[in-house]
Design an enzyme around this catalytic site. Structure first.
Site, PDB file in Angstrom:
ATOM      1  N   ASP A 107       0.829  -1.219   0.000  1.00  0.00           N
ATOM      2  CA  ASP A 107       0.000   0.000   0.000  1.00  0.00           C
ATOM      3  C   ASP A 107       0.856   1.260   0.000  1.00  0.00           C
ATOM      4  O   ASP A 107       0.401   2.332   0.379  1.00  0.00           O
ATOM      5  CB  ASP A 107      -0.945   0.006   1.211  1.00  0.00           C
ATOM      6  CG  ASP A 107      -0.206   0.026   2.527  1.00  0.00           C
ATOM      7  OD1 ASP A 107       1.009  -0.291   2.571  1.00  0.00           O
ATOM      8  OD2 ASP A 107      -0.839   0.371   3.551  1.00  0.00           O
ATOM      9  N   LYS A 158       4.290   1.825  16.062  1.00  0.00           N
ATOM     10  CA  LYS A 158       3.299   2.816  16.488  1.00  0.00           C
ATOM     11  C   LYS A 158       3.422   3.213  17.968  1.00  0.00           C
ATOM     12  O   LYS A 158       2.523   2.996  18.768  1.00  0.00           O
ATOM     13  CB  LYS A 158       1.889   2.306  16.171  1.00  0.00           C
ATOM     14  CG  LYS A 158       1.742   1.975  14.682  1.00  0.00           C
ATOM     15  CD  LYS A 158       0.323   1.736  14.221  1.00  0.00           C
ATOM     16  CE  LYS A 158       0.249   1.538  12.729  1.00  0.00           C
ATOM     17  NZ  LYS A 158       0.537   0.200  12.208  1.00  0.00           N
ATOM     18  N   ASP A 218       2.237   6.179   2.194  1.00  0.00           N
ATOM     19  CA  ASP A 218       1.381   5.034   2.500  1.00  0.00           C
ATOM     20  C   ASP A 218      -0.046   5.502   2.196  1.00  0.00           C
ATOM     21  O   ASP A 218      -0.510   6.485   2.768  1.00  0.00           O
ATOM     22  CB  ASP A 218       1.556   4.695   3.987  1.00  0.00           C
ATOM     23  CG  ASP A 218       0.629   3.589   4.452  1.00  0.00           C
ATOM     24  OD1 ASP A 218      -0.494   3.471   3.923  1.00  0.00           O
ATOM     25  OD2 ASP A 218       1.018   2.840   5.356  1.00  0.00           O
TER      26      ASP A 218
END
Ligand code: GDD
Ligand code: MG
Length: 325
Positions: A107, A158, A218
């Site tokens: 992606d 993250k 992304d």
């Protein structure tokens, strides 16, 4: 050399557009995103890829069917239940046991010099190399602190905003040696970011990272998917196959635009329609979308055959396929 492309995610952040297709098939400048990944690989002499699918896998058939005509061999693996970003690689081991291979998050839209990355990997004698890219907010990505020389010190997926120690993040592009696959349990759900890479750091494996300065995006959220399209139109992302623009916009075949409509910085899909007095700016219209008379559409994404009704105002909206505002 082969490239494995991770393309089995559910694209949750791009719903409702991904209710009916994987995000990898959403259009960037009127072509499925995955074809831009193919472009990049072929530019660097990679002509064999393995598409690692799960969610809505059958939707890839057309694109895969057409790949041979562009000189690309595409194998497809399928995970009945998604195996995670590392489990998917282990599941494709039959294609990746004969030497150094590339892995891509499917992606990501980018223009990166793969030759330089491979050279770095070989120079370091690395077992795995992660490509890094700078971003403003690293907390949405995998944060990868390194030593001078590129040795990876940690992999924190993250992290909270205040715990990211660098703005260089995992670009989702890896060079791997087949031995890395042996660290992934067969048939289990396993994450590259939360299990495989932190494990390699812990055991002191030769894990390196190299930063790339080239275009990188992304496309996994509506804002970024839209931005990627605007970047293709403006030339910030260089799409070698971009057709000629009309007043800064890309007009797909069969699209009808009334002479009294204002269209700028828009990617208009095949057979879409924009009626008199409508305004369409910085937006993506997927095939057969309609903007009725007097409607205003700005920074929005109109799904296939969706309708922005007469005099409606859409700003920053994503419209599901076949729906009307
Ligand atoms: N085959 C398969 N199976 N593919 C998967 C699976 C799975 O179970 N899960 C995810 N993928 C694919 C997605 O389709 C996507 O192409 C890629 O793996 C990454 O998944 P995302 O869900 O898009 O992850 P992310 O964007 O939140 O984070 C990842 O990408 C960032 C860069 O864009 C991580 O790799 C981060 O560390 C990285 O910074
Ligand atoms: Mg992503």
């Amino acid at each position: 050399m082969k490239a494995l492309i991770l393309a089995g995610g559910m694209g949750t952040r791009l719903r409702p557009l991904t209710n009916t297709r994987p995000k990898h098939l959403l259009p960037i400048a009127n072509r499925p995103h995955i074809e831009h990944v193919f472009d990049l690989l072929q530019r660097h002499g990679v002509d064999e890829v393995v598409l690692l699918t799960s969610y809505l896998a059958e939707a890839f058939e057309t694109t895969v069917g057409q790949a041979a005509s562009r000189g690309l061999a595409v194998h497809v693996t399928h995970e009945e239940e998604p195996l995670g970003t590392a489990g998917a690689l282990r599941n494709a081991e039959e294609f990746a046991s004969d030497g150094t291979f590339l892995v891509f998050n499917g992606d990501v839209l980018m223009d990166i010099d793969l030759g330089e990355v491979l050279e770095f990997h070989r120079d370091r004698g690395a077992e795995a190399t992660i490509v890094l890219t700078p971003v403003d907010d690293p907390s949405a990505y995998g944060v990868v602190p390194t030593e001078q020389g590129g040795r990876v010190l940690g992999f924190i997926e993250k992290p909270p905003r205040d715990e990211a120690t660098t703005n260089l993040i995992n670009a989702g592009i890896y060079v791997l040696e087949p031995s890395v696959l042996e660290r992934i349990p067969r048939g289990e759900v396993w994450s590259a970011e939360r299990q495989l890479f932190p494990g390699l750091v812990e055991e002191g494996a030769r894990l390196f990272a190299v930063a790339a300065e080239s275009y990188w995006m992304d496309i996994g959220t509506p804002e970024k998917f839209l931005q990627a399209n605007l970047d293709a139109l403006s030339g910030r992302y260089r799409d070698a196959q971009l057709p000629e623009l009309t007043g800064g916009s890309l007009i797909g075949e069969g699209a009808k635009i009334d002479g009294d409509a204002q269209v700028s910085s828009a990617s208009i899909g095949e057979d879409a329609e924009i009626e008199a007095g409508a305004v369409v700016e910085e937006s993506v219209l997927m095939p057969r979308a309609v903007v009725e008379a007097g409607a205003i559409v700005r920074r929005s994404i109109l799904g296939e055959a969706s309708i922005a009704s007469k005099d409606a105002t859409l700003i920053g909206i994503t419209l599901e396929d076949n729906t009307k505002t």
